[in-house]
Design an enzyme around this catalytic site. Structure first.
Site, mmCIF file in Angstrom:
data_model
loop_
_atom_site.group_PDB
_atom_site.id
_atom_site.type_symbol
_atom_site.label_atom_id
_atom_site.label_comp_id
_atom_site.label_asym_id
_atom_site.label_seq_id
_atom_site.Cartn_x
_atom_site.Cartn_y
_atom_site.Cartn_z
ATOM 1 N N HIS A 147 -0.687 10.386 -3.444
ATOM 2 C CA HIS A 147 -1.995 9.947 -2.976
ATOM 3 C C HIS A 147 -3.052 11.034 -3.057
ATOM 4 O O HIS A 147 -4.207 10.769 -3.397
ATOM 5 C CB HIS A 147 -1.911 9.446 -1.536
ATOM 6 C CG HIS A 147 -3.230 8.972 -0.997
ATOM 7 N ND1 HIS A 147 -4.063 9.784 -0.263
ATOM 8 C CD2 HIS A 147 -3.863 7.785 -1.126
ATOM 9 C CE1 HIS A 147 -5.163 9.104 0.057
ATOM 10 N NE2 HIS A 147 -5.068 7.894 -0.449
ATOM 11 N N HIS A 202 0.831 -1.201 0.000
ATOM 12 C CA HIS A 202 0.000 0.000 0.000
ATOM 13 C C HIS A 202 0.866 1.251 0.000
ATOM 14 O O HIS A 202 1.545 1.554 0.985
ATOM 15 C CB HIS A 202 -0.914 -0.024 1.227
ATOM 16 C CG HIS A 202 -1.853 1.119 1.309
ATOM 17 N ND1 HIS A 202 -1.831 2.019 2.348
ATOM 18 C CD2 HIS A 202 -2.841 1.525 0.476
ATOM 19 C CE1 HIS A 202 -2.780 2.928 2.169
ATOM 20 N NE2 HIS A 202 -3.404 2.645 1.037
#
Length: 321
Positions: A52, A10
């Protein structure tokens, strides 16, 4: 026996190094991850960068280097900067919004700015190079971030992402890449209008925005264009009085729709009340829910638990007469 689930790093090995840095991706590769995630946004000059958020506030020193470049809401958006300007920023461990404190206090020290923003092209080259030098086949897992917002700013993010993947030979369903997005209409467009043959993952969250999508009828519609469903792991389990886990109705409905499951995000820093450690959480979850892959901030721990469970599952076969 189903194949053991693959581990998706992740944002890289984000439990150990700042998220979405090349250093964090190389570490995740070395720790045994099967796929590396890339959140993709665009710069002002149309370059695809791995980040992100739409904005730069919480992971870079943009406020110090470009103090006057924020919008009226106070945020410094990546799309307001050319790639050359983004290159000048230092990347740090993620901070709490509007504060100097790190979100996760025990991770990489927040004041050390050794890292920078990288492009999607650079990250693909890193993975391809490591695959060549190691003989492994670690895959890519890009997310199309806020595609409608990018279209409003004149950039077809989905099309550009697919073109970048294609330049590096990622075109077919069997290639080691999953493309993910929260926007259902956009993901359908990727499959139908952009004729993408890669494996697609419909990301979902909790709350009213996803209620219709997560009904049996909604999941059947998702299966018309996507291969997998990416929910929060808590959506896939129910917890008994004795803290044991059982697969939720959503897990069963997704399987009935022939959607494989890729839950997010397992991390050592944030554990539910029924789990004493990340290893305990992973073991309990993987024993209860059949998943194809899972997202983890600490990929080495997920790989370790996954491999141990696989060995234990094989043990009766090895000892049978």
């Amino acid at each position: 026996m189903p194949a053991p689930p693959f581990v998706i790093a992740h944002r890289g090995a984000s439990g150990y190094l700042p998220e979405h840095t090349l250093e964090g991706k190389a570490l995740a590769y070395g720790l045994g991850a099967d796929f590396l995630e890339q959140d993709v946004v665009a710069s002002r000059d149309g370059e695809l960068v791995v980040l992100h958020d739409l904005y730069l506030d919480d992971t870079t020193d943009v406020a110090q280097r470009f103090p006057d470049r924020h919008r009226h809401d106070g945020h410094f958006y990546a799309i307001d900067f050319d790639l050359e300007e983004l290159r000048r920023l230092k990347v740090f461990e993620r901070r709490r919004p509007g504060a100097a404190e790190a979100v996760y206090e025990d991770r990489f020290p927040g004041g050390i700015g050794l890292f920078r923003i990288n492009t999607l092209e650079e990250e693909i080259e890193l993975v391809d190079g490591l695959n060549r030098s190691t003989g492994r086949r670690v895959g890519l897992y890009p997310e199309i971030k806020n595609p409608r917002w990018h279209l409003e700013h004149g950039i077809d993010l989905s099309r550009r992402l697919l073109e970048c993947l294609a330049r590096h030979g990622y075109r077919e369903p069997g290639d080691a890449v999953y493309v993910q997005c929260f926007d259902a209409a956009e993901l359908r467009r990727v499959r139908v209008d952009l004729r993408c043959r890669l494996k697609l993952v419909q990301l979902v969250g909790q709350g009213p925005a996803y209620e219709d999508l997560l009904t049996p009828e909604g999941l059947s519609r998702v299966a018309e264009y996507a291969d997998s469903l990416g929910p929060a792991y808590a959506q896939l389990v129910s917890v008994g009085d004795d803290a044991t886990l059982k697969a939720s109705g959503l897990a069963g409905a997704a399987n009935a729709a022939r959607l494989t499951l890729h839950p997010y995000t397992f991390r050592r820093d944030v554990l539910p009340p029924y789990a004493a450690t990340l290893e305990h959480l992973l073991e309990s979850f993987l024993t209860a829910v059949p998943v194809e892959g899972l997202f983890c901030d600490h990929p080495d721990l997920a790989v370790r638990v996954r491999d141990r469970l696989a060995r234990e599952a094989r043990a009766p076969e090895l000892t049978a007469p």
